[in-house]
Design a protein around this motif. Structure first.
Motif, PDB file in Angstrom:
ATOM      1  N   PHE A  39      12.602 108.003  33.895  1.00 46.02           N
ATOM      2  CA  PHE A  39      12.503 106.658  34.441  1.00 46.02           C
ATOM      3  C   PHE A  39      13.471 106.436  35.612  1.00 46.02           C
ATOM      4  O   PHE A  39      14.595 106.955  35.614  1.00 46.02           O
ATOM      5  CB  PHE A  39      12.785 105.617  33.354  1.00 46.02           C
ATOM      6  CG  PHE A  39      11.963 105.816  32.109  1.00 46.02           C
ATOM      7  CD1 PHE A  39      10.590 105.961  32.188  1.00 46.02           C
ATOM      8  CD2 PHE A  39      12.563 105.883  30.860  1.00 46.02           C
ATOM      9  CE1 PHE A  39       9.821 106.147  31.048  1.00 46.02           C
ATOM     10  CE2 PHE A  39      11.804 106.067  29.720  1.00 46.02           C
ATOM     11  CZ  PHE A  39      10.432 106.200  29.812  1.00 46.02           C
ATOM     12  N   TRP A  45      14.543  99.995  35.839  1.00 46.75           N
ATOM     13  CA  TRP A  45      14.478 100.422  34.437  1.00 46.75           C
ATOM     14  C   TRP A  45      15.861 100.307  33.810  1.00 46.75           C
ATOM     15  O   TRP A  45      16.875 100.504  34.485  1.00 46.75           O
ATOM     16  CB  TRP A  45      13.966 101.856  34.336  1.00 46.75           C
ATOM     17  CG  TRP A  45      12.477 101.926  34.514  1.00 46.75           C
ATOM     18  CD1 TRP A  45      11.802 101.800  35.692  1.00 46.75           C
ATOM     19  CD2 TRP A  45      11.496 102.094  33.493  1.00 46.75           C
ATOM     20  NE1 TRP A  45      10.452 101.891  35.471  1.00 46.75           N
ATOM     21  CE2 TRP A  45      10.222 102.075  34.134  1.00 46.75           C
ATOM     22  CE3 TRP A  45      11.557 102.273  32.116  1.00 46.75           C
ATOM     23  CZ2 TRP A  45       9.040 102.219  33.426  1.00 46.75           C
ATOM     24  CZ3 TRP A  45      10.367 102.423  31.414  1.00 46.75           C
ATOM     25  CH2 TRP A  45       9.127 102.392  32.060  1.00 46.75           C
ATOM     26  N   SER A  59      11.370  98.996  30.228  1.00 43.80           N
ATOM     27  CA  SER A  59      10.819  98.827  31.573  1.00 43.80           C
ATOM     28  C   SER A  59      11.315  97.519  32.186  1.00 43.80           C
ATOM     29  O   SER A  59      11.764  96.618  31.476  1.00 43.80           O
ATOM     30  CB  SER A  59       9.298  98.825  31.507  1.00 43.80           C
ATOM     31  OG  SER A  59       8.830  97.716  30.752  1.00 43.80           O
ATOM     32  N   TYR A 119       2.254 103.615  34.104  1.00 40.13           N
ATOM     33  CA  TYR A 119       2.952 102.347  34.340  1.00 40.13           C
ATOM     34  C   TYR A 119       3.017 102.038  35.831  1.00 40.13           C
ATOM     35  O   TYR A 119       2.783 100.900  36.251  1.00 40.13           O
ATOM     36  CB  TYR A 119       4.363 102.417  33.755  1.00 40.13           C
ATOM     37  CG  TYR A 119       5.174 101.160  33.960  1.00 40.13           C
ATOM     38  CD1 TYR A 119       5.094 100.111  33.044  1.00 40.13           C
ATOM     39  CD2 TYR A 119       6.017 101.020  35.058  1.00 40.13           C
ATOM     40  CE1 TYR A 119       5.839  98.942  33.231  1.00 40.13           C
ATOM     41  CE2 TYR A 119       6.757  99.867  35.254  1.00 40.13           C
ATOM     42  CZ  TYR A 119       6.670  98.836  34.339  1.00 40.13           C
ATOM     43  OH  TYR A 119       7.402  97.684  34.539  1.00 40.13           O
TER      44      TYR A 119
END
Length: 261
Positions: A39, A45, A59, A119
């Motif tokens: 991430f 994040w 997230s 995502y």
């Protein structure tokens, strides 16, 4: 008296690096959060402070989270990796994926990588994925996995060595809640699995497919000899991970289970 199988690692030291296949028997490997969670922590994040034996990330929209909890006193799983998603921030879980920490970390890493890709491309697919379930299991046939259809609305796929399994509950007519498992996969004896992964109803098939693709990949995994499970050593294809061309050491020959369709 039963003769113990020959250990192909006999001539290797405990710290010798080796490359092994199949992946489901390789052992967990190292738990490097930086490589398993890809991430962008410098771009919204979150990596949350956590207690000893725990790591937690979420997230920017707070609808997606992942965590690692270590439980060394748990004799079977020794802890879990968990990924969860909610349609609204901090709302009820829409789906959850869990992996014993004894699961090969490369499989867990590849799911997180696919998770981030989805995502970033279209996060709505995390909740309304139109990927067909067969995308997750059809590639198993190309690797020689067998297929068993059960009357309870489930089908089970087993690896050629009989020590890996993927079970899919497909009966849409049966009422199931978001906590029920639609997919379960494991290595070893199902009743006493070396590792197990579980995907609840609603989990995007895209993410399940990323897991099964990694599971059957023919790219060897790097391990040290001491980290390879003793129970599976005689069933592994191994090679010394050196700068020279390695010599593969195959497991003893044996009949592979035939496919039933």
């Amino acid at each position: 008296m039963h003769t113990p199988p020959i250990d192909p690692f006999t001539n290797f030291g405990p710290d010798q690096n080796v490359k092994v296949l199949p992946r489901h028997l390789a052992g967990p490997g190292g738990r490097d959060i930086a490589s398993i969670w890809p991430f962008p922590f410098d771009d919204g994040w979150h990596l949350h402070p956590a207690g000893e034996g725990m790591a937690f990330s979420s997230s920017p929209c707070a609808r997606l989270w992942t965590r690692l909890v270590l439980e060394p006193d748990n004799t079977r799983g020794q802890g879990t990796w968990t990924i969860g998603a909610s349609r609204i921030p901090f709302g009820p879980k829409a789906w959850v994926m869990t992996f014993d920490v004894t699961t090969p970390v490369e499989l867990v890493r590849d799911v997180h990588t696919e998770l981030l890709d989805v995502y970033l491309e279209d996060r709505d697919r995390l909740f309304d994925d139109d990927t067909a379930p067969h995308t997750a299991y059809a590639p198993l046939f190309a690797r020689g996995w067998s297929h068993e259809l059960q009357t309870a609305g489930t089908q089970t796929f087993r690896s050629p060595d009989g020590l890996g399994a993927v079970r899919h509950r497909f009966d849409a007519g049966r009422s199931r809640g978001p906590g029920d498992a639609a997919w379960t996969t494991w290595a070893g004896d199902g009743a006493n699995a070396h590792w197990k992964a579980r995907f609840t109803c609603g989990t995007p098939a895209t993410l399940v497919a990323a897991f099964t693709a990694s599971l059957i990949s023919t790219e060897p995994l790097h391990r040290t000899v001491k980290d390879v499970p003793l129970d599976f050593r005689h069933r592994l294809y191994t090679a010394a991970a050196t700068a020279h061309q390695p010599t593969a050491v195959p497991p003893p020959a044996g009949p592979a289970p035939g496919r039933t369709r």
